[in-house]
Design a protein around this motif. Structure first.
Motif, PDB file in Angstrom:
ATOM      1  N   GLU A   1       3.505  -7.538  -6.635  1.00 38.99           N
ATOM      2  CA  GLU A   1       2.665  -7.331  -7.819  1.00 38.99           C
ATOM      3  C   GLU A   1       1.285  -7.957  -7.725  1.00 38.99           C
ATOM      4  O   GLU A   1       0.344  -7.485  -8.358  1.00 38.99           O
ATOM      5  CB  GLU A   1       3.391  -7.862  -9.063  1.00 38.99           C
ATOM      6  N   GLY A   2       1.115  -9.030  -6.950  1.00 40.00           N
ATOM      7  CA  GLY A   2      -0.146  -9.760  -6.999  1.00 40.00           C
ATOM      8  C   GLY A   2      -0.816  -9.928  -5.657  1.00 40.00           C
ATOM      9  O   GLY A   2      -0.166  -9.941  -4.600  1.00 40.00           O
ATOM     10  N   TYR A   3      -2.138 -10.088  -5.690  1.00 36.71           N
ATOM     11  CA  TYR A   3      -2.907 -10.339  -4.473  1.00 36.71           C
ATOM     12  C   TYR A   3      -2.433 -11.609  -3.776  1.00 36.71           C
ATOM     13  O   TYR A   3      -2.274 -11.652  -2.551  1.00 36.71           O
ATOM     14  CB  TYR A   3      -4.395 -10.496  -4.801  1.00 36.71           C
ATOM     15  N   MET A   4      -2.219 -12.671  -4.550  1.00 39.18           N
ATOM     16  CA  MET A   4      -1.806 -13.942  -3.960  1.00 39.18           C
ATOM     17  C   MET A   4      -0.429 -13.839  -3.328  1.00 39.18           C
ATOM     18  O   MET A   4      -0.145 -14.501  -2.322  1.00 39.18           O
ATOM     19  CB  MET A   4      -1.832 -15.057  -5.015  1.00 39.18           C
TER      20      MET A   4
ATOM     21  N   LEU B   1      -3.262  -2.322  -7.502  1.00 38.52           N
ATOM     22  CA  LEU B   1      -4.524  -2.944  -7.892  1.00 38.52           C
ATOM     23  C   LEU B   1      -4.620  -3.113  -9.399  1.00 38.52           C
ATOM     24  O   LEU B   1      -5.395  -2.434 -10.075  1.00 38.52           O
ATOM     25  CB  LEU B   1      -5.685  -2.118  -7.358  1.00 38.52           C
ATOM     26  N   GLY B   2      -3.798  -4.008  -9.928  1.00 39.18           N
ATOM     27  CA  GLY B   2      -3.861  -4.267 -11.357  1.00 39.18           C
ATOM     28  C   GLY B   2      -3.355  -3.122 -12.206  1.00 39.18           C
ATOM     29  O   GLY B   2      -3.711  -2.991 -13.374  1.00 39.18           O
ATOM     30  N   THR B   3      -2.525  -2.271 -11.623  1.00 36.23           N
ATOM     31  CA  THR B   3      -1.995  -1.131 -12.359  1.00 36.23           C
ATOM     32  C   THR B   3      -0.568  -0.870 -11.899  1.00 36.23           C
ATOM     33  O   THR B   3      -0.113  -1.433 -10.894  1.00 36.23           O
ATOM     34  CB  THR B   3      -2.858   0.130 -12.122  1.00 36.23           C
ATOM     35  N   ALA B   4       0.148  -0.024 -12.614  1.00 37.03           N
ATOM     36  CA  ALA B   4       1.507   0.328 -12.203  1.00 37.03           C
ATOM     37  C   ALA B   4       1.465   1.135 -10.912  1.00 37.03           C
ATOM     38  O   ALA B   4       0.455   1.764 -10.578  1.00 37.03           O
ATOM     39  CB  ALA B   4       2.197   1.129 -13.308  1.00 37.03           C
ATOM     40  N   THR B   5       2.582   1.110 -10.172  1.00 35.04           N
ATOM     41  CA  THR B   5       2.681   1.912  -8.952  1.00 35.04           C
ATOM     42  C   THR B   5       2.643   3.386  -9.329  1.00 35.04           C
ATOM     43  O   THR B   5       3.528   3.885 -10.020  1.00 35.04           O
ATOM     44  CB  THR B   5       3.985   1.593  -8.203  1.00 35.04           C
ATOM     45  N   SER B   6       1.599   4.086  -8.890  1.00 30.58           N
ATOM     46  CA  SER B   6       1.397   5.477  -9.270  1.00 30.58           C
ATOM     47  C   SER B   6       2.037   6.419  -8.252  1.00 30.58           C
ATOM     48  O   SER B   6       2.468   6.003  -7.173  1.00 30.58           O
ATOM     49  CB  SER B   6      -0.099   5.783  -9.369  1.00 30.58           C
ATOM     50  N   ALA B   7       2.067   7.704  -8.601  1.00 30.75           N
ATOM     51  CA  ALA B   7       2.573   8.712  -7.661  1.00 30.75           C
ATOM     52  C   ALA B   7       1.716   8.733  -6.402  1.00 30.75           C
ATOM     53  O   ALA B   7       2.234   8.908  -5.286  1.00 30.75           O
ATOM     54  CB  ALA B   7       2.589  10.084  -8.327  1.00 30.75           C
ATOM     55  N   GLU B   8       0.399   8.565  -6.548  1.00 32.36           N
ATOM     56  CA  GLU B   8      -0.483   8.539  -5.380  1.00 32.36           C
ATOM     57  C   GLU B   8      -0.175   7.334  -4.506  1.00 32.36           C
ATOM     58  O   GLU B   8      -0.246   7.417  -3.274  1.00 32.36           O
ATOM     59  CB  GLU B   8      -1.945   8.516  -5.823  1.00 32.36           C
TER      60      GLU B   8
ATOM     61  N   GLY C   1      12.113 -10.973 -11.814  1.00 35.83           N
ATOM     62  CA  GLY C   1      13.322 -10.554 -12.508  1.00 35.83           C
ATOM     63  C   GLY C   1      13.192 -10.513 -14.017  1.00 35.83           C
ATOM     64  O   GLY C   1      14.164 -10.211 -14.718  1.00 35.83           O
ATOM     65  N   ASP C   2      12.000 -10.800 -14.547  1.00 37.10           N
ATOM     66  CA  ASP C   2      11.836 -10.790 -16.001  1.00 37.10           C
ATOM     67  C   ASP C   2      11.669  -9.364 -16.523  1.00 37.10           C
ATOM     68  O   ASP C   2      11.707  -8.390 -15.768  1.00 37.10           O
ATOM     69  CB  ASP C   2      10.643 -11.660 -16.411  1.00 37.10           C
ATOM     70  N   ARG C   3      11.480  -9.262 -17.833  1.00 40.87           N
ATOM     71  CA  ARG C   3      11.388  -7.950 -18.469  1.00 40.87           C
ATOM     72  C   ARG C   3      10.204  -7.137 -17.936  1.00 40.87           C
ATOM     73  O   ARG C   3      10.329  -5.941 -17.688  1.00 40.87           O
ATOM     74  CB  ARG C   3      11.260  -8.132 -19.986  1.00 40.87           C
ATOM     75  N   ALA C   4       9.072  -7.816 -17.746  1.00 43.62           N
ATOM     76  CA  ALA C   4       7.887  -7.116 -17.249  1.00 43.62           C
ATOM     77  C   ALA C   4       8.117  -6.590 -15.836  1.00 43.62           C
ATOM     78  O   ALA C   4       7.698  -5.475 -15.490  1.00 43.62           O
ATOM     79  CB  ALA C   4       6.682  -8.055 -17.277  1.00 43.62           C
ATOM     80  N   GLY C   5       8.797  -7.389 -15.005  1.00 46.49           N
ATOM     81  CA  GLY C   5       9.069  -6.955 -13.646  1.00 46.49           C
ATOM     82  C   GLY C   5       9.984  -5.755 -13.591  1.00 46.49           C
ATOM     83  O   GLY C   5       9.776  -4.826 -12.797  1.00 46.49           O
ATOM     84  N   ARG C   6      11.004  -5.732 -14.435  1.00 47.88           N
ATOM     85  CA  ARG C   6      11.921  -4.590 -14.451  1.00 47.88           C
ATOM     86  C   ARG C   6      11.248  -3.341 -15.019  1.00 47.88           C
ATOM     87  O   ARG C   6      11.535  -2.222 -14.576  1.00 47.88           O
ATOM     88  CB  ARG C   6      13.183  -4.943 -15.235  1.00 47.88           C
ATOM     89  N   LYS C   7      10.350  -3.537 -15.948  1.00 45.43           N
ATOM     90  CA  LYS C   7       9.597  -2.393 -16.473  1.00 45.43           C
ATOM     91  C   LYS C   7       8.703  -1.792 -15.383  1.00 45.43           C
ATOM     92  O   LYS C   7       8.604  -0.567 -15.242  1.00 45.43           O
ATOM     93  CB  LYS C   7       8.751  -2.841 -17.666  1.00 45.43           C
ATOM     94  N   ALA C   8       8.070  -2.664 -14.601  1.00 50.22           N
ATOM     95  CA  ALA C   8       7.214  -2.196 -13.512  1.00 50.22           C
ATOM     96  C   ALA C   8       8.037  -1.475 -12.443  1.00 50.22           C
ATOM     97  O   ALA C   8       7.596  -0.471 -11.869  1.00 50.22           O
ATOM     98  CB  ALA C   8       6.464  -3.376 -12.903  1.00 50.22           C
ATOM     99  N   ALA C   9       9.246  -1.997 -12.168  1.00 48.53           N
ATOM    100  CA  ALA C   9      10.113  -1.369 -11.170  1.00 48.53           C
ATOM    101  C   ALA C   9      10.530   0.031 -11.617  1.00 48.53           C
ATOM    102  O   ALA C   9      10.526   0.980 -10.825  1.00 48.53           O
ATOM    103  CB  ALA C   9      11.344  -2.235 -10.928  1.00 48.53           C
ATOM    104  N   TRP C  10      10.904   0.165 -12.893  1.00 49.69           N
ATOM    105  CA  TRP C  10      11.326   1.483 -13.387  1.00 49.69           C
ATOM    106  C   TRP C  10      10.171   2.478 -13.363  1.00 49.69           C
ATOM    107  O   TRP C  10      10.366   3.650 -13.060  1.00 49.69           O
ATOM    108  CB  TRP C  10      11.897   1.357 -14.791  1.00 49.69           C
ATOM    109  N   ARG C  11       8.977   1.999 -13.674  1.00 49.54           N
ATOM    110  CA  ARG C  11       7.818   2.890 -13.623  1.00 49.54           C
ATOM    111  C   ARG C  11       7.590   3.382 -12.191  1.00 49.54           C
ATOM    112  O   ARG C  11       7.277   4.556 -11.976  1.00 49.54           O
ATOM    113  CB  ARG C  11       6.577   2.140 -14.126  1.00 49.54           C
ATOM    114  N   ALA C  12       7.762   2.504 -11.220  1.00 48.68           N
ATOM    115  CA  ALA C  12       7.616   2.898  -9.826  1.00 48.68           C
ATOM    116  C   ALA C  12       8.664   3.932  -9.442  1.00 48.68           C
ATOM    117  O   ALA C  12       8.376   4.919  -8.754  1.00 48.68           O
ATOM    118  CB  ALA C  12       7.714   1.670  -8.915  1.00 48.68           C
TER     119      ALA C  12
END
Length: 596
Positions: free
Chosen positions: A260-263, A280-287, A305-316
């Motif tokens: 998720e992060g540059y660091m 780059l500061g956005t959800a994983t897109s189709a592109e 493993g938090d809520r935000a991480g699981r939301k990002a995973a599902w979006r991917a």
């Protein structure tokens, strides 16, 4: 007539592997993809598709071209119709008509693009210089455990505190380039630097050009990360941080890790895991998913493993479903809630992190059903009905036939409905329309020995495979060019005039309908008979190309001197030709090239 600039941009946005794979199933074979040729009958695959060069070539019948050429041949479409077909896929509007090409306007657009690239590169150099001068920023990176090699590899820098630090490196300040590249903000006529008192992470395109930045605060502050805005250079939905720097590590590992992060990317590389990238500061897109699947067959996503991480995973996962292939695999790893990749690898080490990645991550199929069913009671009929309802539209998006079938089969087992009845509930796919294919005739002498090539043809072939070398093809205007020499000059001129960086497939399209199209395609076919000779773009091969150009210039100069001397002996030399002859004879000879 459709402008060549539009064709260049179109071919930069489509992926030939995706285009052909929809019509002819491809299998990975080394760096390329292979299939039995759709244009002639064969039992073993000789049809090769290059994702890096964006062209296809059949070693049996000689068929070759770009994504555009394939659509024209395979679907029997005309040029305009094929352009429209590809444009519809990427949401581009085909110009209905075009005025006579304006060389001045084209040159101006190219100059504008180059100015923006020079601006971001100069800003990156400025930030690196500032990091070397700022103990506080250096101390922050040391506390994060980063050594000098990693800092240099990723080009990390520091944006000084203050409203206009970039004025030290750019005069005049502000400039249109600084504003248009996103480095400077214009607010009600007042200008100030976008990035101030931040660790700077240069974001590079796949060809290594700095296109934008991510900036992280050193102390507490909001936003924690600040990214460049969308600019003519920077499209965050089509680029990934660290991909350029990770090329070698990705190739060695055979996998790619998305964090998720540059660091996170930089810290993992510090511990020897250099094959990670970040959105780059956005959800994983189709592109993004398309870009990832072009690199490797195994893609790993690592989220908190938090809520935000699981939301990002599902979006991917959702964005990946239409792009899945049976020979590709996506995996998902969720770290403990108190960790991100940076903190986890520091606490447990690289071996433990990779062990978790490889042995504790879930394949997409497992994560798919776990996420959909975790809040559903499958002991109740209502719960089973809800699972069918929520999964049906997602399953319908999957184009990978084997995976789609297996997931439907698993759903059948989970809800207790036989596969036939479940298929009726989910709806059957409509049969695909059969397209009559054009057939290429096999040449009568398919296995003849390659023709002996001249140096100029070898240079043309090398330029077709490595268009970026066009910058080394200067041929002075006073040289008399004809035949293959004129072809080389025209090819290099068209490549350099393009605003969009070109791949090999785009170069072939660039020369379509030109006076040199026949020669270009003939020479390209020769190149494909021994592609290993031309597909390397390392420093040694590039130096060979430069030396070849120098030999061509010397040969052309000698030929022209001989022709002018002959005219002089015949008393037919004009005043301007006499001056040219004197200029050529007085020009210093280049030093001899060192032999390898």
């Amino acid at each position: 007539m459709i402008p060549s600039d539009f064709i260049d941009e179109l071919l930069s946005k489509v992926d030939i592997v995706d285009i052909i794979d929809e019509q002819v199933p491809l299998k990975k074979g080394g760096a390329n993809y292979m299939a039995c040729c759709p244009f002639h009958k064969e039992k073993s695959p000789s049809f090769s598709v290059s994702p890096s060069k964006q062209f296809y070539h059949c070693f049996g019948c000689g068929a070759h071209g770009s994504a555009l050429g394939f659509i024209m041949e395979y679907q029997g479409l005309g040029f305009v119709e094929a352009v429209q077909y590809l444009a519809d896929r990427v949401g581009m509007t085909v110009p209905k008509s075009a005025a006579t090409p304006n060389p001045q306007a084209t040159a101006a657009r190219k100059q504008q693009q180059q100015t923006l690239e020079d601006t971001t590169a100069a800003a990156a150099a400025f930030y690196q210089h500032q990091l070397a001068k700022n103990p506080r920023a250096q101390n922050y990176l040391q506390q994060r455990g980063l050594n000098a090699d990693i800092i240099e590899h990723y080009g990390l820098g520091y944006a000084p505190d203050g409203w206009q630090p970039l004025a030290e490196a750019f005069q005049p300040y502000p400039s249109n380039a600084l504003v248009n590249s996103g480095m400077v903000i214009d607010k009600d006529g007042k200008h100030y630097d976008r990035f101030r008192d931040r660790i700077m992470f240069p974001i590079r395109s796949q060809r290594g050009q700095v296109i934008g930045f991510g900036g992280r605060v050193l102390d507490k502050g909001e936003p924690k990360y600040l990214n460049s805005p969308e600019t003519p250079l920077f499209d965050k939905g089509r680029n990934l941080y660290g991909l350029f720097e990770a090329r070698a590590a990705i190739k060695d590992a055979g996998r790619i890790l998305v964090v998720e992060g540059y660091m996170d990317v930089v810290a993992l590389a510090q511990f020897g895991i250099g094959y990670s990238v970040a959105a780059l500061g956005t959800a994983t897109s189709a592109e993004h998913v398309k870009l990832l699947l072009r690199q490797v067959d195994n893609v790993y996503f690592c989220f908190d493993g938090d809520r935000a991480g699981r939301k990002a995973a599902w979006r991917a996962l959702e964005n990946a479903l239409p792009l899945l292939k049976d020979d590709k695999a996506l995996h998902f790893l969720f770290l403990p809630a108190e960790h991100d990749p940076d903190s986890y690898i520091r606490a447990h080490g690289a071996a433990a992190f990779e062990d978790a990645l490889l042995h504790q991550s879930q394949p997409l199929s497992a994560y798919f059903w776990q996420a959909l069913s975790e809040n559903i009671d499958l002991q109740q009929q209502e719960g089973k009905a809800e699972l069918i309802k929520t999964s049906a539209p997602l399953l319908a998006q999957i184009q990978a036939p084997a995976l789609a079938y297996l997931l439907r089969q698993q759903l059948s087992q989970m809800v207790g409905i036989d596969e036939h009845n479940l298929a009726n509930l989910l709806g059957q796919d409509a049969p695909k329309r059969h397209v009559q294919q054009k057939r290429h005739q096999l040449p009568q002498q398919t296995f003849r020995q390659p023709e002996m090539s001249t140096l100029v043809q070898k240079q043309i072939r090398a330029l077709l495979i490595n268009p970026q070398w066009a910058v080394y093809t200067e041929l002075p205007e006073y040289l008399d060019l004809s035949g293959d020499f004129a072809c080389l000059a025209a090819l290099a001129e068209r490549i350099q005039a393009s605003i969009t960086p070109l791949n090999s497939g785009a170069v072939l399209e660039l020369m379509r309908h030109s006076d040199h199209e026949h020669s270009i395609r003939h020479i390209f076919r020769q190149a494909m008979r021994s592609p290993e000779e031309y597909q390397h773009s390392d420093a040694e091969a590039c130096e060979d190309f430069k030396q070849g150009m120098q030999r061509l210039r010397d040969a052309l100069k000698s030929r022209q001197i001989d022709a002018l001397k002959h005219k002089l002996q015949q008393g037919e030399l004009s005043a301007s030709e006499k001056q040219l002859l004197l200029t050529l004879l007085s020009a210093p000879k280049p030093p001899p090239q060192a032999s390898g």
